[in-house]
Scaffold this motif. Structure first.
Motif, short mmCIF file in Angstrom:
data_model
loop_
_atom_site.label_atom_id
_atom_site.label_comp_id
_atom_site.label_asym_id
_atom_site.label_seq_id
_atom_site.Cartn_x
_atom_site.Cartn_y
_atom_site.Cartn_z
N ALA A 210 6.65 35.00 16.60
CA ALA A 210 5.52 34.06 16.43
C ALA A 210 5.63 32.86 17.36
N GLY A 211 6.68 32.80 18.16
CA GLY A 211 6.84 31.70 19.13
C GLY A 211 7.30 30.40 18.51
N ARG A 212 7.83 30.47 17.30
CA ARG A 212 8.27 29.23 16.62
C ARG A 212 9.67 28.81 17.04
N MET A 213 10.44 29.75 17.57
CA MET A 213 11.82 29.44 17.99
C MET A 213 12.22 30.42 19.08
N GLN A 214 13.35 30.13 19.74
CA GLN A 214 13.84 31.11 20.70
C GLN A 214 15.24 31.58 20.32
N LEU A 215 15.54 32.82 20.68
CA LEU A 215 16.85 33.41 20.42
C LEU A 215 17.50 33.69 21.76
N VAL A 216 18.72 33.21 21.94
CA VAL A 216 19.44 33.47 23.20
C VAL A 216 20.70 34.25 22.88
N GLU A 217 20.86 35.40 23.54
CA GLU A 217 22.09 36.17 23.39
C GLU A 217 23.05 35.65 24.45
N GLY A 218 23.99 34.84 24.05
CA GLY A 218 24.90 34.23 25.01
C GLY A 218 25.74 33.18 24.33
N HIS A 219 26.24 32.22 25.11
CA HIS A 219 27.06 31.17 24.51
C HIS A 219 26.92 29.88 25.32
N ALA A 220 27.24 28.77 24.66
CA ALA A 220 27.12 27.46 25.33
C ALA A 220 28.31 27.27 26.27
N VAL A 221 28.05 26.72 27.45
CA VAL A 221 29.15 26.47 28.40
C VAL A 221 29.30 24.98 28.76
N ALA A 222 28.28 24.19 28.50
CA ALA A 222 28.40 22.76 28.83
C ALA A 222 27.40 21.94 28.02
N VAL A 223 27.75 20.64 27.88
CA VAL A 223 26.79 19.73 27.23
C VAL A 223 26.08 18.92 28.32
N ALA B 124 25.65 4.01 24.98
CA ALA B 124 26.38 5.20 24.50
C ALA B 124 25.79 6.44 25.16
N ASN B 125 26.62 7.49 25.21
CA ASN B 125 26.10 8.75 25.72
C ASN B 125 25.31 9.44 24.62
N LYS B 126 24.15 9.96 25.02
CA LYS B 126 23.27 10.60 24.03
C LYS B 126 23.12 12.07 24.44
N LEU B 127 23.34 12.96 23.49
CA LEU B 127 23.21 14.39 23.81
C LEU B 127 21.75 14.73 24.07
N THR B 128 21.51 15.46 25.16
CA THR B 128 20.11 15.82 25.46
C THR B 128 19.92 17.33 25.55
N GLY B 129 21.01 18.06 25.81
CA GLY B 129 20.82 19.51 25.93
C GLY B 129 22.12 20.26 26.01
N LEU B 130 22.01 21.57 25.99
CA LEU B 130 23.17 22.45 26.19
C LEU B 130 22.86 23.39 27.35
N VAL B 131 23.90 23.72 28.11
CA VAL B 131 23.75 24.76 29.14
C VAL B 131 24.29 26.05 28.52
N LEU B 132 23.47 27.09 28.58
CA LEU B 132 23.85 28.37 27.96
C LEU B 132 24.08 29.41 29.04
N GLN B 133 25.07 30.26 28.80
CA GLN B 133 25.32 31.40 29.70
C GLN B 133 24.83 32.64 28.95
N THR B 134 23.94 33.39 29.58
CA THR B 134 23.43 34.57 28.87
C THR B 134 24.48 35.69 28.94
N ASN B 135 24.36 36.64 28.02
CA ASN B 135 25.39 37.67 27.88
C ASN B 135 25.54 38.57 29.09
N ASP B 136 24.46 38.77 29.85
CA ASP B 136 24.60 39.62 31.03
C ASP B 136 25.44 38.91 32.12
N GLY B 137 25.75 37.65 31.88
CA GLY B 137 26.60 36.90 32.82
C GLY B 137 25.89 36.48 34.07
N LYS B 138 24.62 36.85 34.20
CA LYS B 138 23.93 36.60 35.47
C LYS B 138 23.22 35.26 35.50
#
Ligand SMILES: Cc1cc2nc3c(=O)[nH]c(=O)nc-3n(C[C@H](O)[C@H](O)[C@H](O)COP(=O)(O)OP(=O)(O)OC[C@H]3O[C@@H](n4cnc5c(N)ncnc54)[C@H](O)[C@@H]3O)c2cc1C
Length: 355
Positions: A208-221, A229-243
């Motif tokens: 329904a486009g309400r959220m996204q699913l990523v098959e992978g893992h976080a590699v950086a903030v 102060a430092n404020k978190l704004t995002g995560l860098v994700l590495q997808t499972n295919d490694g590409k």
């Protein structure tokens, strides 16, 4: 927390509300001794509840098959007459012998108890959340990166990333999806270890486009410096295919990677240890410090077997030793619950004898 606050008097304090700690309430209760019981988790049950609640156990005497959570529920029922005082969601950080023989027990939330005896039934240690292993994550933990939900409203209207593939990750994804500004679920695998109905609901929300699913893992903030102060704004994700890597907006992150046990503060209480276990004798199950006992998975002695059954036996013998420690003048004799009026009174079953 101020240490000027008068500690609450307790006959016995049990550290750890796993199956063995709960049974210790019962064995002490039969001898007329009241217990306080403390666990770092917010629910009782130790490994049974935390690690394998649905699995059947086959080696509990007289119960040919018993679910692990069912065992805990039955133990709670059995210990009810003894009205133990529960202190949950707090880790015992300090156990200090005092000059008068009493023991001061202090927890992470500031509870202070003055005990006649302490029983350590801490299993494999206190369960700690597995952390998100990213460089620089520490400065955001507790502020923007969390391992449990204290108040769901904290995530309303936020760019939320949830990491994990078990029940907690999926339950909170479904619960918070309509409330968050954006929601990304990140999981290493295509398969989930959660209730199929919740997984299906999550997939509907993705479609329904309400959220996204990523098959992978976080590699950086990703963060920006604002208002000192430092404020978190995002995560860098590495997808499972490694590409590919992708960046997702995140001002709040919830990571549910399960829990792992840690001996933690127990190692600092001056008790004799052998391979991360507390050395005890097999008569009293007392540690190297008088008045401090250890039962269940946390102890070691020649022939020790880490079984629930062994822990129950240890709890029975420790109760007699504790009674003698607290009331040395009292004559000890073995009574049967089937025939002892005083035990039946304590159990609340007096007068229900059948011929
Ligand atoms: C998958 C699996 C299957 C198993 N199957 C069987 C089986 O079939 N039969 C069997 O006999 N055994 C089985 N076991 C082993 C059994 O679960 C353990 O022997 C049992 O749980 C030990 O109970 P316990 O009360 O000593 O410790 P635990 O169950 O480990 O409970 C200890 C509690 O102490 C708390 N704690 C620790 N440190 C602190 C602190 N500083 N402050 C506050 N709280 C603290 C912890 O949070 C925890 O809740 C199994 C174990 C696993 C993992």
């Amino acid at each position: 927390m101020s240490d000027t606050i008068e500690p609450t008097a307790a006959e016995v304090v049990i550290i750890g509300a796993g199956p063995v700690g709960i049974f210790q309430i019962f064995e002490l209760g039969l001898l007329g001794i009241h217990a306080h019981i403390i666990d770092s988790l917010i629910q009782v049950g130790g490994q049974c509840t935390e690690l394998y609640p649905e699995k059947p156990i086959y080696d509990i005497p007289a119960l040919p098959i018993c679910g692990a959570q069912e065992l805990i529920d039955r133990l709670l029922e059995q210990t009810k007459p003894f009205n133990a005082t529960y202190h949950l969601g707090q880790e015992v950080t300090e156990v200090k012998p005092l000059t008068d023989g009493k023991l001061l027990v202090v927890t992470s939330t500031g509870t202070r108890l003055l005990a006649g005896a302490v029983v350590i039934a801490a299993g494999v240690g206190s369960f700690q959340p597995r952390r998100l292993a990213l460089p620089g994550i520490e400065e955001f933990e507790g502020r923007s990166v969390h391992y449990r939900v204290k108040a769901a409203a904290d995530f309303h209207g936020r760019d939320l990333v949830i990491c994990g593939g078990g029940d907690s990750a999926l339950d909170w994804t479904v619960a918070l999806c309509e409330k968050a500004r954006s929601l990304t679920l990140v999981h290493r695998r295509a398969e989930f270890r959660a209730a199929p109905a919740t997984v299906a609901r999550m997939r509907e929300l993705v479609t329904a486009g309400r959220m996204q699913l990523v098959e992978g893992h976080a590699v950086a903030v990703q963060a920006e410096h604002a208002a000192g102060a430092n404020k978190l704004t995002g995560l860098v994700l590495q997808t499972n295919d490694g590409k590919s890597t992708l960046q997702v907006a995140a001002d709040q992150v919830l990571a549910f990677f399960g829990l792992h046990p840690k001996l933690g503060p127990i190692a600092e209480w001056g008790l004799e240890l052998e391979k991360k276990a507390l050395k005890v004798d097999t008569e009293k199950f007392q540690t190297s410090v008088p008045g401090i006992y250890a039962i269940g998975d946390i102890n070691t002695y020649p022939g020790k077997k880490k079984l629930i059954l062994s822990g129950f036996h240890e709890a029975a013998l420790a109760a007699f030793a504790i009674q003698h420690h607290l009331y040395p003048e009292k004559r000890q004799f073995l009574q049967y619950t089937t025939t002892s009026p005083i035990m039946q009174k304590r159990l609340g079953v007096a007068g229900t004898d059948t011929p």
